[in-house]
Design a protein around this motif. Structure first.
Motif, short mmCIF file in Angstrom:
data_model
loop_
_atom_site.label_atom_id
_atom_site.label_comp_id
_atom_site.label_asym_id
_atom_site.label_seq_id
_atom_site.Cartn_x
_atom_site.Cartn_y
_atom_site.Cartn_z
N TYR A 31 39.31 -81.22 76.04
CA TYR A 31 37.90 -81.16 76.41
C TYR A 31 36.95 -80.88 75.24
O TYR A 31 35.78 -81.19 75.31
N PHE A 32 37.46 -80.20 74.24
CA PHE A 32 36.53 -79.69 73.23
C PHE A 32 36.65 -80.40 71.88
O PHE A 32 36.50 -79.77 70.83
N GLN A 33 36.95 -81.68 71.91
CA GLN A 33 37.01 -82.45 70.66
C GLN A 33 35.66 -82.35 69.94
O GLN A 33 34.62 -82.52 70.54
N GLY A 34 35.73 -82.07 68.66
CA GLY A 34 34.49 -82.05 67.88
C GLY A 34 33.66 -80.79 68.09
O GLY A 34 32.54 -80.69 67.62
N ILE A 35 34.19 -79.85 68.86
CA ILE A 35 33.46 -78.58 69.09
C ILE A 35 34.24 -77.47 68.40
O ILE A 35 35.47 -77.46 68.45
N ALA A 36 33.55 -76.55 67.75
CA ALA A 36 34.24 -75.49 67.03
C ALA A 36 34.84 -74.48 68.01
O ALA A 36 34.12 -73.83 68.76
N THR A 37 36.16 -74.36 68.01
CA THR A 37 36.83 -73.41 68.91
C THR A 37 37.64 -72.43 68.07
O THR A 37 37.96 -72.70 66.92
N SER A 38 37.96 -71.29 68.67
CA SER A 38 38.84 -70.37 67.97
C SER A 38 39.58 -69.47 68.95
O SER A 38 39.18 -69.32 70.10
N LEU A 39 40.66 -68.91 68.46
CA LEU A 39 41.45 -67.96 69.24
C LEU A 39 41.06 -66.54 68.83
O LEU A 39 40.70 -66.30 67.69
N LEU A 40 41.16 -65.61 69.77
CA LEU A 40 40.95 -64.21 69.43
C LEU A 40 41.84 -63.36 70.33
O LEU A 40 41.72 -63.39 71.55
N HIS A 41 42.76 -62.62 69.72
CA HIS A 41 43.61 -61.75 70.54
C HIS A 41 44.14 -60.57 69.74
O HIS A 41 43.99 -60.51 68.52
N GLY A 42 44.75 -59.69 70.45
CA GLY A 42 45.15 -58.41 69.88
C GLY A 42 46.27 -58.47 68.86
O GLY A 42 46.50 -57.50 68.13
N ARG A 43 46.97 -59.59 68.79
CA ARG A 43 48.05 -59.65 67.80
C ARG A 43 47.55 -60.15 66.45
O ARG A 43 48.30 -60.16 65.48
#
Ligand code: ADP
Ligand code: MG
Length: 722
Positions: free
Chosen positions: A537-549
Motif C-alpha cells: 500500500y505504501f509504495q513511494g511513501i516514507a515508512t519506518s519501524l519503531l519498537h523496543g528491540r
C-alpha cells in the motif's frame, strides 16, 4: 508457623509446590490469604423429583442407571438416572469419558448444578459431584491429591459440599478441591490470628474480628457472612496502604521546610514566546502550582489531564519559576523517547530565555555523561530532563528545588519518594507529578492520597474529537488504501502492533489482561506488517519501524524523523504509547486491538487528535466484534466503549468495571501492594472509613492505635526502598 513452607502439608511436593508458587503461595500464611473469587451457594437442597428449570440445586440420591454413548470421535455423553424418595432425575456429562468408570449403580452421591432443559427434559448437565458410597474412588475431577485409596468421604464433606462453597483463583494443574484441602489443613495448623486493629476502630466500624474473618472467609455459613469477612480483610488492606502513604509523606515533608519561591519574570516571557494562549484550565492549574511554590510548605501536587490537554507547558512554567530563583529542576519522563522529545521541545525555548538544559538518560554515557553530571553538581545546568537515570546514584544536585515527573503512572510510588532524598540541600524540593492516566476517584484516593490534585478539565480549543472505527479485518484493504491517501496528502500515520515479530513477541500489549498470550492466531506483527503492507500500500511513501528491540539511538532517530515529518507512516509497538506529541499525525491504526487493555488503547489513541486537523483511529480486531455484546464478551465491550467514548475518566470507570475485582488498572504498576480482598470500584465506603481510621492512627501517641502504626511502619521499607 505462618511462615512455614506449604511443602509442610501432606500432598504438596515438587510440582504441586510450583503450581502454588504461581499463585504467589509459598507459605501457609500465603495460602490462607488466598481470597475466594466468589462463592457458590449450594445450600438449595432439593428432591430429585422436584427440579425446576433455571434453579441451582444440590441433590443427594442413589445412582440407578449408568449409560454411555460415544456421539462422534470427540463428543460423548454419559447419562445417569438417579433417584431419591421424591422421584427420579437425569444427569448428563458431556465429553467426560474418563469419568465413566467412576459411577456405579447403587452408589450414593451428591450433585450440584443448574437445572437445564436438555435432551431428556429437565436435567443437570456436567454438575459437580461428590460420591458418598460404593464408588471405587472419590477423586472425581482427575486430581491425584490423595490418590485412589482415599477413604469414603464423611458426612462432614457432604455438609461442605452442600454449603457456601468458595471458588479460588486457580492455576493450571490445581483444582478447587485440592486448594480447599490445602487451605483447611493450613487453617487447622495455624494458631489464631491476632487482632491488629485498635479496639476503638473495631467498634467504630463494626467490622468483624481478624481471626473470625481470616478463618470464616474460607468457610462462611452464609453469603452475608462471607461478605462481612471480606470487608474486614479489605479494610485492613486499604488502611495499611493509606497509612503507608501518609507515613511516606510525613517522612519527606517532615524532613525540612519547603522553598519559598518568588514568581519569576521568566514565566511571563515563556507565555509570550508560546504560539498559543493558555486555556482557562491551564491558567487555573498554573495558579495552584504557583501558590504551592510561593508558600513555605513543599509542593506535593498531582496534575491530571486527559491526553493532549497540555500538561507539559505547566511543567515548563514551574521549572522556569525554579530557575528564576536560582534553583535547579529535574523533569523525569518514563521513556527515552519521551525524555528526548521533551528535551527537543524545551531546550531551545529555555535556551532563548537564558536557562541552560541538559538531557540525561541511560543512553548518555562516557565523557558526555561525566560532563553533564559535573554540570549538575556545580549548578551550571539549571534544568535536567531525563529518564529514571535522574534518580540513580551518581547524580548529585547542586541546588535541586523542583522535581517534576511526567506520566506518573509509569513510575509508581517508590520513585515518587526518592527525589526528596536525593536532595543535598536542607530544603525539601517541590514535587509535581503529571499523569494522563484517568484514575477513578476511589483508586486516586489510594494512589495519590498523599498528593494535592489539580485537574485540567478541558482540551485546548479548536480540537476536533477523534473519530474511532472498529473493524474485524474485513475492510483492511480499504482502510490501508485510505491511509496511503492520507499519507500522500502530507499527514502522518501510526500503525500500532501488539508484537514486534521475528522471533520475539510480547511488547506489553494487553496490560496484563491475561488473554491472547498463548495463541498467536491472527497476530500481525510490526515487522511482518511493515514489509507486507509497506510494499502493498505504501509504495513511494516514507515508512519506518519503531519498537523496543531497537537501540535507544535508533529509536530516538526514528522518532525525531517522524516528528520532523520525514517519515509518514510509522509501524510501531506500544513504545509510542506515552506522551509522544506529533500534531500532524491524524490517523492511528491499531492492529490486534483485542489484545490491549482499555486504558492502554485510550493512551495510544491520544497520539492523534493533537492538532487542528480531524483525526481518526481504527481499531482492528482479529476477532468478530459483537455489536450488542453479552457481559462476558469483554473484547467487544472494550472496543465498543472506546469507539463511543473519548473521555478518559469514563473509560477508566468502565475499565474498572470490566476487569472486576482483583485486577484494577494495574495497581501493581503503581508500586502499591496488591489488593486481594478490596474492590476499589465497589468499596468506596470502606475507603472512606479507612481514611478516617488512618488519620486517627497516625495521630495516636500511645496505646493500641500507636501499636498499630508501629506494626504498619515495620512493613514500610518494602514500599520505599529504592
Ligand atoms: P499532554 O497533556 O498530553 O502532555 P502536551 O503538553 O503534550 O499534552 O500538549 C499537547 C499539544 O497541545 C502540544 O502540541 C502543545 O503544544 C499543545 N498545546 C498545549 N497547550 C495549548 C493551548 N493552550 N492551546 C493550543 N495548543 C496547546
Ligand atoms: Mg505529556
Amino acid at each position: 508457623m505462618s511462615s512455614t513452607s506449604v511443602t509442610f502439608l501432606k500432598g504438596v511436593k515438587g510440582k504441586r509446590a510450583l503450581q502454588l508458587k504461581e499463585l504467589g503461595v509459598e507459605t501457609l500464611d500465603d495460602l490462607v490469604r488466598l481470597i475466594p473469587r466468589y462463592y457458590e451457594d449450594r445450600t438449595n437442597i432439593v428432591g430429585a423429583g422436584n427440579l425446576t428449570e433455571g434453579a441451582c440445586v444440590t441433590i443427594r440420591c442413589r445412582i440407578m442407571r449408568v449409560s454411555f454413548r460415544q456421539i462422534d470421535r470427540k463428543r460423548s455423553a454419559l447419562n445417569l438416572i438417579v433417584e431419591d424418595n421424591t422421584g427420579r432425575a437425569s444427569i448428563t456429562f458431556y465429553n467426560q469419558r474418563w469419568s465413566r468408570d467412576k459411577y456405579e449403580k447403587g452408589a450414593e452421591a451428591m450433585f450440584f448444578g443448574r437445572v437445564t432443559r436438555g435432551y431428556r427434559g429437565l436435567e443437570l448437565i456436567n454438575p459437580e459431584v461428590l460420591i458418598l458410597s460404593g464408588s471405587r474412588t472419590s477423586a472425581l475431577d482427575g486430581d491425584d491429591v490423595y490418590g485412589g485409596d482415599d477413604p469414603v468421604p464423611s458426612e462432614l464433606e457432604a455438609d461442605e459440599f452442600s454449603g457456601i462453597y468458595p471458588v479460588y483463583p486457580l492455576t493450571k494443574g490445581l483444582s478447587q478441591k485440592m486448594l480447599r484441602k490445602f487451605i483447611s489443613e493450613a487453617l487447622r495448623l495455624l494458631p489464631d490470628f491476632k487482632e491488629t486493629l485498635p479496639p476503638e476502630i473495631l467498634s467504630n466500624t463494626g467490622l468483624s474480628g481478624r481471626n473470625e474473618a481470616m478463618r470464616g472467609i474460607h468457610r462462611p455459613e452464609s453469603l452475608e457472612d462471607a461478605e462481612r469477612f471480606r470487608r474486614r480483610i479489605a479494610f485492613d488492606e486499604l488502611l495499611e496502604t493509606r497509612l503507608m502513604l501518609l507515613m511516606m509523606r510525613q517522612s519527606y515533608t517532615g524532613s525540612g521546610a519547603g522553598i519559598r519561591f518568588r514568581h519569576s519574570d521568566l514565566t511571563f516571557m515563556l507565555e509570550k514566546a508560546l504560539p498559543f494562549e493558555l486555556t482557562d484550565s491551564q491558567q487555573a492549574v498554573w495558579r495552584d502550582i504557583l501558590s504551592d511554590m510561593t508558600s513555605s510548605r513543599p509542593m506535593n501536587r498531582l496534575v491530571t489531564g486527559d491526553v493532549g490537554s497540555g500538561k507539559t507547558v505547566l511543567a515548563m512554567l514551574a521549572m522556569l519559576t525554579a530557575a528564576g530563583n536560582d534553583y535547579q529542576s529535574a523533569f523525569m519522563a518514563p521513556t527515552e523517547v519521551l525524555a528526548e522529545q521533551h528535551y527537543n521541545n524545551i531546550a531551545p525555548l529555555f535556551g532563548s530565555l537564558g536557562v541552560s538544559c541538559a538531557l540525561l538518560t541511560g543512553a548518555v554515557s562516557g565523557k558526555s555523561r561525566e560532563s553533564i553530571l559535573a554540570k549538575i553538581a556545580d549548578g551550571t545546568v539549571k534544568c535536567v530532563i531525563g529518564t529514571h537515570a535522574l534518580i540513580q546514584s551518581g547524580v548529585v544536585w547542586n541546588r535541586l528545588g523542583l522535581a517534576v515527573t511526567d506520566e506518573q503512572h509509569r513510575f509508581g510510588v517508590r520513585q515518587r519518594g526518592s527525589f526528596m532524598h536525593s536532595a543535598e540541600n536542607a530544603c525539601v524540593p517541590d514535587v509535581m507529578v503529571m499523569t494522563a492516566t484517568p484514575i477513578p476517584r476511589t483508586l486516586g484516593m489510594i494512589l495519590y492520597g498523599d498528593l494535592d490534585i489539580s485537574r485540567l478539565e478541558t482540551l485546548p480549543s479548536g480540537r476536533l474529537p477523534i473519530i474511532t472505527y472498529l473493524d474485524d479485518g474485513r475492510r483492511r484493504e480499504r482502510i490501508y488504501k485510505w491511509a496511503a491517501n492520507i499519507a500522500r496528502e502530507g499527514q502522518q500515520i501510526y500503525i500500532v502492533h501488539a508484537a514486534i515479530g521475528d522471533d520475539q513477541d510480547e511488547t506489553g500489549a494487553g496490560d496484563g489482561n491475561g488473554f491472547g498470550q498463548d495463541d498467536d492466531n491472527g497476530l500481525l506483527t510490526a515487522v511482518e506488517n511493515f514489509s507486507d503492507a509497506g510494499e502493498k500500500y505504501f509504495q513511494g511513501i516514507a515508512t519506518s519501524l519503531l519498537h523496543g528491540r531497537m537501540s535507544d539511538k535508533e529509536k530516538n532517530d526514528v522518532m525525531r524523523r517522524f516528528a520532523a515529518g520525514e517519515i509518514s507512516v510509522l509501524f510501531s509497538t506500544t513504545v509510542i504509547e506515552v506522551g509522544v506529541d506529533v500534531a500532524n499525525a491524524t490517523l492511528m491504526i491499531v492492529e490486534n486491538a483485542e489484545r490491549f487493555g482499555l486504558a492502554q488503547l485510550h493512551q495510544l489513541r491520544g497520539r492523534v487528535g493533537r492538532g487542528k486537523l480531524q483525526s481518526y483511529c481504527v481499531l482492528m480486531s482479529s476477532r468478530r466484534i459483537n455489536p450488542d455484546p453479552p457481559d462476558d464478551d469483554l473484547i467487544s465491550r472494550r472496543l465498543i466503549t472506546l469507539r463511543d467514548c473519548l473521555s478518559g475518566e469514563k473509560i477508566a470507570e468502565e475499565d474498572l468495571r470490566l476487569r472486576g475485582p482483583g485486577d484494577f488498572f494495574g495497581v501493581n504498576q503503581h508500586g502499591l501492594p496488591e489488593f486481594h480482598a478490596a474492590n476499589l470500584y465497589t468499596d468506596g465506603d470502606l475507603l472512606e472509613l479507612s481514611e478516617s481510621a488512618a488519620q486517627h492512627v497516625i495521630a495516636a501517641k500511645s496505646g493500641p492505635a500507636k501499636d498499630y502504626s508501629d506494626y504498619v511502619r515495620a512493613k514500610l521499607p518494602e514500599l520505599t526502598i529504592l
